[in-house]
Write a protein that holds these residues in place. Structure first.
Motif, PDB file in Angstrom:
ATOM      1  N   LYS A  48      11.870   7.251 -12.249  1.00 51.95           N
ATOM      2  CA  LYS A  48      12.774   6.993 -11.128  1.00 51.95           C
ATOM      3  C   LYS A  48      14.202   7.441 -11.415  1.00 51.95           C
ATOM      4  CE  LYS A  48      14.168   5.134  -7.200  1.00 51.95           C
ATOM      5  NZ  LYS A  48      13.868   5.740  -5.894  1.00 51.95           N
ATOM      6  N   GLN A  75      10.177  11.852  -5.477  1.00 57.50           N
ATOM      7  CA  GLN A  75      10.943  11.156  -6.497  1.00 57.50           C
ATOM      8  C   GLN A  75      10.850  11.903  -7.828  1.00 57.50           C
ATOM      9  OE1 GLN A  75      13.010   8.657  -6.207  1.00 57.50           O
ATOM     10  NE2 GLN A  75      12.596   8.143  -4.066  1.00 57.50           N
ATOM     11  N   TYR A  76      11.585  11.392  -8.817  1.00 59.46           N
ATOM     12  CA  TYR A  76      11.571  11.888 -10.208  1.00 59.46           C
ATOM     13  C   TYR A  76      12.130  13.300 -10.320  1.00 59.46           C
ATOM     14  CZ  TYR A  76       8.003   8.154 -10.822  1.00 59.46           C
ATOM     15  OH  TYR A  76       7.307   6.961 -10.833  1.00 59.46           O
ATOM     16  N   VAL A  96       7.748  14.311  -7.851  1.00 63.89           N
ATOM     17  CA  VAL A  96       6.502  13.563  -7.708  1.00 63.89           C
ATOM     18  C   VAL A  96       6.459  12.959  -6.310  1.00 63.89           C
ATOM     19  CG1 VAL A  96       5.180  11.563  -8.497  1.00 63.89           C
ATOM     20  CG2 VAL A  96       6.288  13.057 -10.162  1.00 63.89           C
ATOM     21  N   ARG A  97       5.312  13.122  -5.643  1.00 56.29           N
ATOM     22  CA  ARG A  97       5.087  12.492  -4.346  1.00 56.29           C
ATOM     23  C   ARG A  97       4.357  11.172  -4.569  1.00 56.29           C
ATOM     24  NH1 ARG A  97       1.936  16.989  -1.134  1.00 56.29           N
ATOM     25  NH2 ARG A  97       1.184  17.531  -3.206  1.00 56.29           N
ATOM     26  N   LEU A  98       5.082  10.080  -4.466  1.00 57.10           N
ATOM     27  CA  LEU A  98       4.518   8.759  -4.746  1.00 57.10           C
ATOM     28  C   LEU A  98       3.792   8.205  -3.526  1.00 57.10           C
ATOM     29  CD1 LEU A  98       7.506   7.152  -6.677  1.00 57.10           C
ATOM     30  CD2 LEU A  98       5.439   8.163  -7.646  1.00 57.10           C
ATOM     31  N   GLY A 131       3.764   3.003  -5.725  1.00 57.23           N
ATOM     32  CA  GLY A 131       4.654   3.831  -6.524  1.00 57.23           C
ATOM     33  C   GLY A 131       3.941   4.575  -7.624  1.00 57.23           C
ATOM     34  N   TYR A 132       2.933   5.358  -7.269  1.00 54.43           N
ATOM     35  CA  TYR A 132       2.224   6.148  -8.260  1.00 54.43           C
ATOM     36  C   TYR A 132       1.737   7.434  -7.602  1.00 54.43           C
ATOM     37  CZ  TYR A 132      -2.057   4.432  -6.009  1.00 54.43           C
ATOM     38  OH  TYR A 132      -3.038   4.129  -5.108  1.00 54.43           O
ATOM     39  N   SER A 133       1.293   8.374  -8.420  1.00 52.06           N
ATOM     40  CA  SER A 133       0.726   9.604  -7.895  1.00 52.06           C
ATOM     41  C   SER A 133      -0.304  10.158  -8.865  1.00 52.06           C
ATOM     42  CB  SER A 133       1.800  10.671  -7.659  1.00 52.06           C
ATOM     43  OG  SER A 133       1.203  11.903  -7.293  1.00 52.06           O
ATOM     44  N   ARG A 171       3.282  15.605 -11.800  1.00 49.18           N
ATOM     45  CA  ARG A 171       4.561  16.254 -11.508  1.00 49.18           C
ATOM     46  C   ARG A 171       4.299  17.663 -10.985  1.00 49.18           C
ATOM     47  NH1 ARG A 171       7.312  15.853 -17.097  1.00 49.18           N
ATOM     48  NH2 ARG A 171       5.224  16.527 -17.679  1.00 49.18           N
ATOM     49  N   SER A 229      -3.574   7.465 -12.441  1.00 49.28           N
ATOM     50  CA  SER A 229      -2.203   7.965 -12.328  1.00 49.28           C
ATOM     51  C   SER A 229      -1.499   7.927 -13.677  1.00 49.28           C
ATOM     52  CB  SER A 229      -1.415   7.118 -11.325  1.00 49.28           C
ATOM     53  OG  SER A 229      -1.139   5.831 -11.870  1.00 49.28           O
ATOM     54  N   GLU A 232       1.303   6.801 -14.207  1.00 52.89           N
ATOM     55  CA  GLU A 232       2.073   5.555 -14.284  1.00 52.89           C
ATOM     56  C   GLU A 232       1.276   4.405 -14.887  1.00 52.89           C
ATOM     57  OE1 GLU A 232       3.946   8.229 -11.395  1.00 52.89           O
ATOM     58  OE2 GLU A 232       1.885   7.529 -11.615  1.00 52.89           O
TER      59      GLU A 232
END
Length: 514
Positions: free
Chosen positions: A201, A235-236, A257-259, A263-265, A269, A476, A478
């Motif tokens: 983030k 994000q990121y 990154v498209r979350l 809040g994960y993908s 990246r 993911s 994350e």
């Protein structure tokens, strides 16, 4: 006549294509990405308009350049830099847990590229800069966390020999993980640009400038690229590289990154593109929490004649394995064992010969896959596994790393063929469903959406049975537990003898992506 604006879709390279670097040779642009434990290493793309990209191969495509056989996931090839100078292309990178920092050269970016030329200093993310006086500098990340900084030294570009001792030139903005450094000379000034904040983030791109390649560099007080203060679908943002096109317009490629969900993908990246503007006092600006980087972009112009507006890339594809070579979009998990795969053994089919290693092992596995490029997607195949022995398996897998993967496969147990759905989450493996079958040919399918992956099989390719579903979050980056994950999901075909090489080959008739 006033030309209409050009629209395009971000990311320009969807899926696990992180840490982009770009160079230009005349009217042609070339872009490379990190590849970590996957082989061949460093996918390379070509474009004439910065929007439409075609993969022309890999930079590191033979074992003499890259040996990943015992490399952990998310080790291997880290951030790459590509540069073109006096008719020669250079790609510099780090083989983490391997030979360290090195570069390779080519006169044709499609290859072949040279064997590695090793260089002595730096941690990760080395970059090359060719100055106007003929000197060549390596700029690289050194240190960890808040001690992370950039060092620089001069090299003999023919041999990689250091011509000076490394000097610390940049401490960033005080945040952790000052990395991905690039040095440029623009309008008589030297600019050093790095990422900061770590790839999450707080990720951001920062820049400084000075009158010497060694600085001192004046830090621009704000990031020139970040969405860290925005609620935004991308994000990121960070780890950028700059390029000027033949029109004199400046651009940046960078990761984002498209979350989804919480809040994960699973895509990891991806590579994004945005125009660069210059402030009145000479600083490059991309997007500092302004939301300028969007999924749908509109710009006054792009390079190249007749570039058409680019909507969503068409990523549906069926590979019938009827060519002599695999498309460069395919990737192996580490260096494939000799004779572990073939397109010629059974023409029109991909043949995999299972090795002793399986999907939980850090070893060469008979696995070949494609990066997942959309959250909502479907992959299917027809597998024929004649002569299968007890304990052997082959099938379809959605993989993050050894600690997280889902597969549906055909195996044999106590003389009975069975279709099995199995999941590995946070390093714990469990069998979800076992279905006895009386055939050695089955259709297999994996479907994904924002919340889950679903494992399916069919005996005729028309009537499908859902065997199991498992959370998308667990695949993911994350959701790592012990070791950070830098990759996105790769979906592919695999075979394993689970302790011994398979007696018979697993044959796949096609691979369909929708």
């Amino acid at each position: 006549m006033v030309k209409s604006p050009v629209s395009y879709t971000n990311p320009i390279l969807p899926g696990f294509y992180p840490d982009p670097s770009i160079t230009r040779a005349g009217d042609d642009f070339y872009l490379v990405n990190s590849s970590f434990e996957y082989f061949p290493g460093v996918p390379i793309f070509h474009s004439r308009d910065l929007i439409h990209w075609e993969q022309i191969g890999h930079v590191l495509d033979r074992p003499s350049q890259l040996d990943l056989r015992d490399r952990l996931s998310s080790d291997g090839i880290y951030a790459t830099t590509i540069r073109h100078h006096d008719g020669v292309f250079y790609m510099i990178t780090t083989d983490v847990r391997g030979i360290g920092n090195f570069y390779v050269t080519a006169t044709d970016p499609a290859g072949p590229w040279s064997d590695p030329i090793r260089i002595p200093y730096g941690g990760i993310d080395p970059s090359l800069f060719f100055d106007e006086d003929g000197k060549v500098y390596v700029t690289a990340q050194q240190g960890a966390d808040y001690d992370s900084h950039a060092i620089q030294y001069e090299i003999d570009i023919a041999t990689g020999e250091a011509l000076s001792e490394p000097v610390v030139i940049w401490h960033g903005d005080g945040g952790p993980w000052t990395e991905g450094p690039h040095l440029y000379k623009i309008r008589g000034m030297y600019y050093i640009m790095t990422a900061s904040g770590g790839t999450a983030k707080d990720h951001r791109e920062i820049i400084g400038r000075g009158t010497s390649p060694y600085g001192p560099f004046e830090l621009y007080p704000e990031p020139i690229l970040t969405h860290r203060s925005l609620e935004h679908p991308i994000q990121y943002l960070g780890h950028a590289d700059l390029i000027v096109d033949p029109n004199g317009d400046w651009w940046a490629v960078f990761l984002g990154v498209r979350l989804v969900g919480s809040g994960y993908s699973v895509l990891g990246r991806e590579t994004f593109l945005a125009p660069v503007t210059w402030s009145a006092d000479g600083w490059p600006m991309i997007d500092n929490n302004e939301g300028l980087v969007q999924l749908q972009m509109s710009v006054p112009r792009v390079p190249g004649s007749g570039a058409e507006n680019a909507g969503e890339p068409l990523l549906a594809e069926k590979d019938d394995f009827d060519r002599d070579t695999l498309s460069p979009a395919w990737t192996f998990l580490r260096n494939p064992a000799e004779d572990s795969w073939s397109l010629g053994e059974r023409p029109g089919w991909l043949t995999l010969r299972g090795q002793a290693a399986g999907l939980n092992d850090v070893a060469p596995v008979a696995f070949v896959g494609r990066r997942q490029q959309r959250v909502q997607a479907e992959w299917s195949t027809l597998l024929q596994f004649k002569g299968i022995q007890d304990g052997e398996e082959a099938g379809l897998c959605a993989r993050r790393d050894e600690a997280a993967h889902y597969e549906v496969f055909l195996t044999r147990d106590d003389g009975q063929n069975k279709v099995v759905a199995r999941v590995t989450v946070r390093g714990e493996t469990r069998i979800a469903v076992i279905v006895p079958v009386y055939t050695d040919a089955v259709h297999l399918k994996i479907r994904s959406d924002e919340s889950k992956y679903t494992l399916c099989y069919s005996l005729d390719g028309r009537q499908w049975t859902e065997l199991a579903s498992e959370t998308a979050l667990a695949l993911s980056p994350e959701d790592y537990v012990q070791k950070m994950c830098f990759t996105g999901v790769v979906v592919g075909l695999y075979a394993s003898g689970n302790g011994a090489a398979c007696a018979a080959p697993a044959c796949f008739d096609w691979f369909d992506i929708r």
